[in-house]
Write an enzyme that holds these catalytic residues in place. Structure first.
Site, mmCIF file in Angstrom:
data_model
loop_
_atom_site.group_PDB
_atom_site.id
_atom_site.type_symbol
_atom_site.label_atom_id
_atom_site.label_comp_id
_atom_site.label_asym_id
_atom_site.label_seq_id
_atom_site.Cartn_x
_atom_site.Cartn_y
_atom_site.Cartn_z
ATOM 1 N N HIS A 266 1.074 -0.901 0.182
ATOM 2 C CA HIS A 266 0.145 0.494 0.375
ATOM 3 C C HIS A 266 0.769 1.707 -0.013
ATOM 4 O O HIS A 266 0.443 2.275 0.411
ATOM 5 C CB HIS A 266 -0.719 -0.083 1.512
ATOM 6 C CG HIS A 266 -2.046 -1.139 0.931
ATOM 7 N ND1 HIS A 266 -2.883 -0.459 0.735
ATOM 8 C CD2 HIS A 266 -1.381 -2.114 1.466
ATOM 9 C CE1 HIS A 266 -4.101 -1.863 1.071
ATOM 10 N NE2 HIS A 266 -3.064 -2.831 1.120
ATOM 11 N N ASN B 30 -10.796 -2.775 1.768
ATOM 12 C CA ASN B 30 -10.533 -2.727 1.272
ATOM 13 C C ASN B 30 -11.178 -2.626 0.185
ATOM 14 O O ASN B 30 -12.843 -2.420 0.841
ATOM 15 C CB ASN B 30 -8.925 -3.786 0.520
ATOM 16 C CG ASN B 30 -7.815 -4.314 1.372
ATOM 17 O OD1 ASN B 30 -7.150 -3.700 1.214
ATOM 18 N ND2 ASN B 30 -7.263 -5.360 1.312
ATOM 19 N N TYR C 88 0.255 -4.224 11.831
ATOM 20 C CA TYR C 88 0.192 -2.666 11.477
ATOM 21 C C TYR C 88 0.838 -2.296 12.668
ATOM 22 O O TYR C 88 1.464 -1.368 13.074
ATOM 23 C CB TYR C 88 -1.122 -2.415 11.675
ATOM 24 C CG TYR C 88 -1.910 -3.107 10.359
ATOM 25 C CD1 TYR C 88 -2.341 -3.906 10.393
ATOM 26 C CD2 TYR C 88 -2.125 -2.238 9.200
ATOM 27 C CE1 TYR C 88 -3.298 -4.438 8.992
ATOM 28 C CE2 TYR C 88 -2.205 -2.596 8.496
ATOM 29 C CZ TYR C 88 -2.981 -3.922 8.056
ATOM 30 O OH TYR C 88 -3.388 -4.346 6.713
ATOM 31 N N HIS D 4 -4.109 1.148 11.979
ATOM 32 C CA HIS D 4 -3.760 -0.367 12.989
ATOM 33 C C HIS D 4 -5.492 -0.449 12.970
ATOM 34 O O HIS D 4 -5.296 0.619 14.091
ATOM 35 C CB HIS D 4 -2.837 -0.154 14.280
ATOM 36 C CG HIS D 4 -2.331 -0.807 15.472
ATOM 37 N ND1 HIS D 4 -2.333 -2.037 14.756
ATOM 38 C CD2 HIS D 4 -2.640 -0.855 16.264
ATOM 39 C CE1 HIS D 4 -2.465 -2.874 15.410
ATOM 40 N NE2 HIS D 4 -2.277 -2.352 16.930
HETATM 41 FE FE1 HDE Z 1 -2.849 -5.191 5.114
HETATM 42 N N1 HDE Z 1 -0.855 -4.136 5.054
HETATM 43 N N2 HDE Z 1 -1.881 -6.461 6.044
HETATM 44 N N3 HDE Z 1 -4.666 -5.848 4.705
HETATM 45 N N4 HDE Z 1 -3.608 -3.176 4.714
HETATM 46 C C1 HDE Z 1 -0.331 -2.873 6.164
HETATM 47 O O1 HDE Z 1 0.921 -1.335 7.155
HETATM 48 C C2 HDE Z 1 -1.119 -6.808 6.592
HETATM 49 C C3 HDE Z 1 -4.838 -6.691 4.367
HETATM 50 C C4 HDE Z 1 -4.770 -2.246 4.216
HETATM 51 O O2 HDE Z 1 -3.337 3.636 3.864
HETATM 52 C C5 HDE Z 1 0.730 -1.896 5.957
HETATM 53 O O3 HDE Z 1 0.920 0.665 7.415
HETATM 54 C C6 HDE Z 1 -0.851 -8.746 7.053
HETATM 55 C C7 HDE Z 1 -6.238 -7.136 4.156
HETATM 56 C C8 HDE Z 1 -4.845 -1.010 3.617
HETATM 57 O O4 HDE Z 1 -1.460 3.315 5.089
HETATM 58 C C9 HDE Z 1 1.139 -3.397 6.726
HETATM 59 C C10 HDE Z 1 -2.260 -8.508 6.376
HETATM 60 C C11 HDE Z 1 -6.683 -5.351 4.589
HETATM 61 C C12 HDE Z 1 -3.059 -0.593 4.313
HETATM 62 C C13 HDE Z 1 0.084 -4.758 6.263
HETATM 63 C C14 HDE Z 1 -2.712 -7.863 5.720
HETATM 64 C C15 HDE Z 1 -5.260 -4.917 4.071
HETATM 65 C C16 HDE Z 1 -2.473 -2.001 4.647
HETATM 66 C C17 HDE Z 1 2.182 -1.512 5.180
HETATM 67 C C18 HDE Z 1 -2.125 -10.071 6.403
HETATM 68 C C19 HDE Z 1 -7.739 -4.649 3.801
HETATM 69 C C20 HDE Z 1 -3.070 0.962 4.052
HETATM 70 C C21 HDE Z 1 1.769 -0.453 6.244
HETATM 71 C C22 HDE Z 1 -3.073 -10.842 7.362
HETATM 72 C C23 HDE Z 1 -9.182 -5.433 4.837
HETATM 73 C C24 HDE Z 1 -3.288 1.425 5.296
HETATM 74 C C25 HDE Z 1 1.310 -0.573 6.734
HETATM 75 C C26 HDE Z 1 -2.744 3.106 4.560
HETATM 76 C C27 HDE Z 1 -0.701 -2.087 5.231
HETATM 77 C C28 HDE Z 1 -0.237 -5.285 6.858
HETATM 78 C C29 HDE Z 1 -3.721 -7.782 4.968
HETATM 79 C C30 HDE Z 1 -6.081 -3.422 4.090
HETATM 80 C C31 HDE Z 1 2.346 -4.608 6.983
HETATM 81 C C32 HDE Z 1 0.133 -9.156 8.331
HETATM 82 C C33 HDE Z 1 -7.146 -8.646 4.183
HETATM 83 C C34 HDE Z 1 -6.110 -0.045 3.143
HETATM 84 O O5 HDE Z 1 1.674 -3.928 8.308
#
Ligand code: HDE
Length: 727
Positions: free
Chosen positions: A98, A171, A385, A362
């Site tokens: 992202h 999402n 997060y 987070h």
């Molecule tokens: Fe994320 N995801 N994600 N994700 N995600 C990140 O956090 C993660 C997942 C989503 O505009 C990271 O700040 C794991 C689902 C958005 O700053 C990180 C898993 C959904 C954003 C991370 C998922 C999301 C992130 C990277 C699997 C929809 C951007 C940078 C379990 C419900 C937020 C950060 C923004 C960002 C981890 C799966 C949505 C690495 C481990 C499912 C919108 O923490």
């Protein structure tokens, strides 16, 4: 430099507020503009005299201090050193996923008191206007990548509530690729550019991604969403948002219910077509963030309704799927989406880095009344997060203006890099007597967070629940629910991606492990477009297991599943936010031009005059008309429709290859086309032929503009036969 609020673009209320930044005794203030006011305390304008970072006025920051005009630069030059070293440290690590995003401020208001469902104040008090900051993103690409990648879009909302911060980090698609967070690094490594050559940027169309998903059948449903037109939204304001996981709402009596969160866009769900998306990537890779920024600047505020799907705890096992499985939706036909409030984005950030880049979401930021479930993907996110913000923004990320709550923060956490809060006193521990036990716990207060007392009982095992085993039924349901043209686009998207894959083995496995298990018609269409043989139609390697949970009244037969709510093939009722090219030039009909622009503006759309050069062109009355974009800078792909008014300009356009290409390409992409008066001469020069109003081509007098508006409400005409139209 005095701390002054920047002023210009913010509401007047914001300019008057001035809380000290982050101090522990900062008073909390609430209401729609509270966050704007909070940020104002740390927002500065350019000032008059330039100073260094210590506040000393600088006489010259363009010439370094030298031993003679041609001599070496001197060590003592603190002006040079400070400027250069700060520059050297300007970047922070981009988000690991992202990374590419755009954001806006806004407000959320609930329609009615939902205290029967939750004690979360923002959902119980209809008079509250809760400030929000929303960041949209693509997933796979780097910070500078195109907005138009075929990808999931992040939809992360930070609510600055009176009880603290709630982040709904969602999402634009309601399911995910994997069922357990422990697979996330594998998924991301597979979709990111390949590690040996860092190719391709912001694209899933490569071997490692398809290799991984072909071996991960739980990704089948999500692949359908990503390969559908949902993967290439027209605008960030024209996409849905989803919390994805099942969460819990808890009311003041401690009663909990399951909930799925939805965002429903007031402009409808609209997409681009793939050829258009790839071209926009070159012509205007900032297309989505520009659209968001410009629409807010002109007062066309993006809006969504918050929707809830509520499931009583005693209904937990009434579905064919497990509510904890993030690869499943609850079809809206089974549990309707109740629209409970509205979010409006009405202010652009002042500074991209300070706000959009440093904002730290987070899933673990929740307020009383909202709680988690054991969805293993959500559970893993609750670790990830916080960890990523510590690395990316630093241990005091929560103190940064964009991240801090509207509440004063009181606890015994101390110090670490770049601490801004100055904690008074000698006590930084609990329990204590020396500070009269402060800060104290609040076990009795309703607005203190207490985790929902869910019963737990189980052996410690590394395993997946058998109730997560059906990977294909909902992928089939998605396919079954699409209109014919949506199915064609999905098949073409799979074909595009698989034609980029070099490994025959991977191509074969995607077809014969995934696609054949979703729908025969899908497998056949993709096979025709890729040359991949279908080896096992009708013999799924991963047979659909019978549901391990007791069946209830909500159960349906898997193969006949259909959820009409999933289709985008719906009539539209607005053209708000659409951009229409008006192809003109010297002598463009003044009366028609005015009628067109007035009508589009009245409908909330944007009409742009496109002519040979920027500046102005004289209309038929000799009056200069402002040209919004020069033709070479105005490709058809950045517009939703095209109009050619009459006048002397029309004859010139009929001889102009750029204009003819513009019309052919717009037609090919299914966009409404209107030619008024003698503008029709231009149509004759194109390959559009005699297509009529039923196909979105309006030919006639300017009085026909209503027909054009109706066509635009339908957005696109995807069933046009465009095979021979060059573009
Ligand atoms: Fe994320 N995801 N994600 N994700 N995600 C990140 O956090 C993660 C997942 C989503 O505009 C990271 O700040 C794991 C689902 C958005 O700053 C990180 C898993 C959904 C954003 C991370 C998922 C999301 C992130 C990277 C699997 C929809 C951007 C940078 C379990 C419900 C937020 C950060 C923004 C960002 C981890 C799966 C949505 C690495 C481990 C499912 C919108 O923490």
């Amino acid at each position: 430099m005095a701390k002054t609020s920047r002023g210009a673009a913010r509401p007047p209320e914001a300019r008057t507020a001035g809380q000290s930044s982050g101090a522990p005794d900062r008073k909390s203030s609430h209401g729609e503009t509270a966050k704007t006011a909070d940020l104002a305390a740390d927002t500065v304008g350019p000032g008059e005299a330039m100073t260094g970072n210590q506040g000393v006025k600088i006489a010259d920051d363009q010439n370094s201090l030298k031993g003679g005009p041609r001599g070496p630069t001197l060590m003592e030059d603190f002006v040079l050193r400070e400027k250069i070293t700060h520059f050297d440290h300007e970047r922070i690590p981009e988000r690991v996923v992202h990374a590419r995003g755009a954001a806006a401020h806004g407000v959320f208001q609930v329609y009615e008191d939902l205290s029967d469902l939750t004690m979360a104040g923002l959902l119980t008090d209809p008079s509250r206007r809760t400030p929000v900051f929303v960041r949209f993103s693509t997933v796979a690409g780097s910070r500078g990548s195109t907005d138009l990648a075929r990808d999931v879009r992040g939809f992360a909302v930070k609510f600055f509530t009176e009880e603290g911060i709630w982040d709904l980090v969602g999402n634009n698609m309601p399911v995910f690729f994997i069922q357990d967070a422990i697979k996330f690094p594998d998924l991301v490594h597979a979709v990111k550019p390949e590690p040996n050559n860092e190719i391709p940027q912001a694209a899933s169309a490569h071997d490692t991604f398809w290799d991984f998903v072909s071996l991960t059948p739980e990704s089948a449903h999500m692949l359908m969403w990503v390969m559908s037109d949902r993967g290439i939204p027209r605008s960030l304001a024209m996409m849905e948002g989803f919390g994805v996981h099942t969460f819990r709402l808890v009311n003041a009596r401690g009663k909990a219910r399951f909930v799925k969160f939805h965002w429903k866009p007031m402009k409808g769900v609209k997409s681009l077509v793939w050829d258009e998306a790839t071209k926009i990537s070159g012509k205007d890779p900032d297309f989505h963030r520009r659209d968001l920024f410009e629409s807010i600047e002109r007062g066309d505020y993006p809006e969504w309704e918050l929707g809830l799907q509520i499931v009583e705890e005693h209904d937990e096992f009434k579905f064919d799927f497990d509510l904890l499985d993030p690869t499943k939706i609850i079809p809206e036909e089974l549990v309707p989406v109740r629209r409970v409030g509205k979010m409006t984005l009405n202010r652009n950030p002042d500074n991209f880095f300070a706000e959009t880049e440093q904002v730290a979401f987070h899933t673990g930021h929740v307020v009383p009344g909202i709680d988690f479930t054991n969805d293993p993907l959500l559970q893993g996110r609750l670790f990830s997060y916080l960890d990523t913000q510590l690395r990316r923004v630093g241990p005091n990320f929560a103190e940064l203006p964009i991240n801090r709550p509207l509440h004063p923060v009181h606890n015994n956490q101390r110090d670490a890099m770049a601490r801004t809060i100055i904690n008074k006193g000698r006590v930084a521990y609990f329990p204590n007597r020396l500070a009269a036990g402060c800060p104290m716990h609040s076990p009795e207060t309703a607005d203190a967070f207490k985790s929902y007392a869910e019963k737990m009982d189980g052996a410690k095992i590394r395993a997946r629940s058998p109730s997560f085993a059906d990977h294909f039924s909902q992928a089939t349901q998605f396919w079954n629910s699409m209109a014919d043209w949506e199915q064609e686009h999905i098949a073409a998207a799979f074909a595009f991606e698989l034609n980029q894959v070099e490994s025959e083995e991977v191509r074969h496995h995607v077809m014969n492990e995934l696609l054949v298990n979703i729908a025969d018609a899908l497998a056949k269409q993709v096979s025709d477009q890729t040359g991949i043989a279908v080896a096992r139609i009708g013999t799924p390697r991963y047979p659909t297991p019978s549901a391990p949970t007791p069946s209830g009244p909500l159960k349906q037969e898997a193969r006949n599943l259909r959820s009409p709510a999933l289709s985008m093939d719906k009539p539209g009722d607005t053209i708000k936010g659409r951009r229409i090219a008006i192809l003109g030039g010297d002598g463009v009909d003044a009366r028609q031009l005015k009628a067109i622009v007035d009508r589009l503006t009245a409908e909330g759309a944007v009409g742009e005059l496109v002519a040979a050069h920027a500046g102005t062109v004289p209309d038929s009355a000799g009056k200069p008309q402002k040209v919004n974009r020069a033709a070479p800078n105005a490709p058809s792909v950045i517009y939703d429709a095209v109009i050619v008014p009459g006048g002397a300009s029309a004859a010139a356009l009929a001889m102009d290859g750029l204009a003819i290409h513009f019309l052919n390409e717009a037609y090919r992409h299914g966009k409404p086309v209107a030619v008024f008066g003698d503008g029709s001469s231009v149509l004759a020069a194109t390959a559009i032929g005699d297509a009529g109003a039923e196909d979105g081509v309006i030919v006639g007098a300017i009085s026909e503009i209503g027909g054009f508006i109706d066509a635009l409400k339908r957005h696109r005409f995807p069933r046009r036969k465009v095979g021979a139209v060059p573009a």
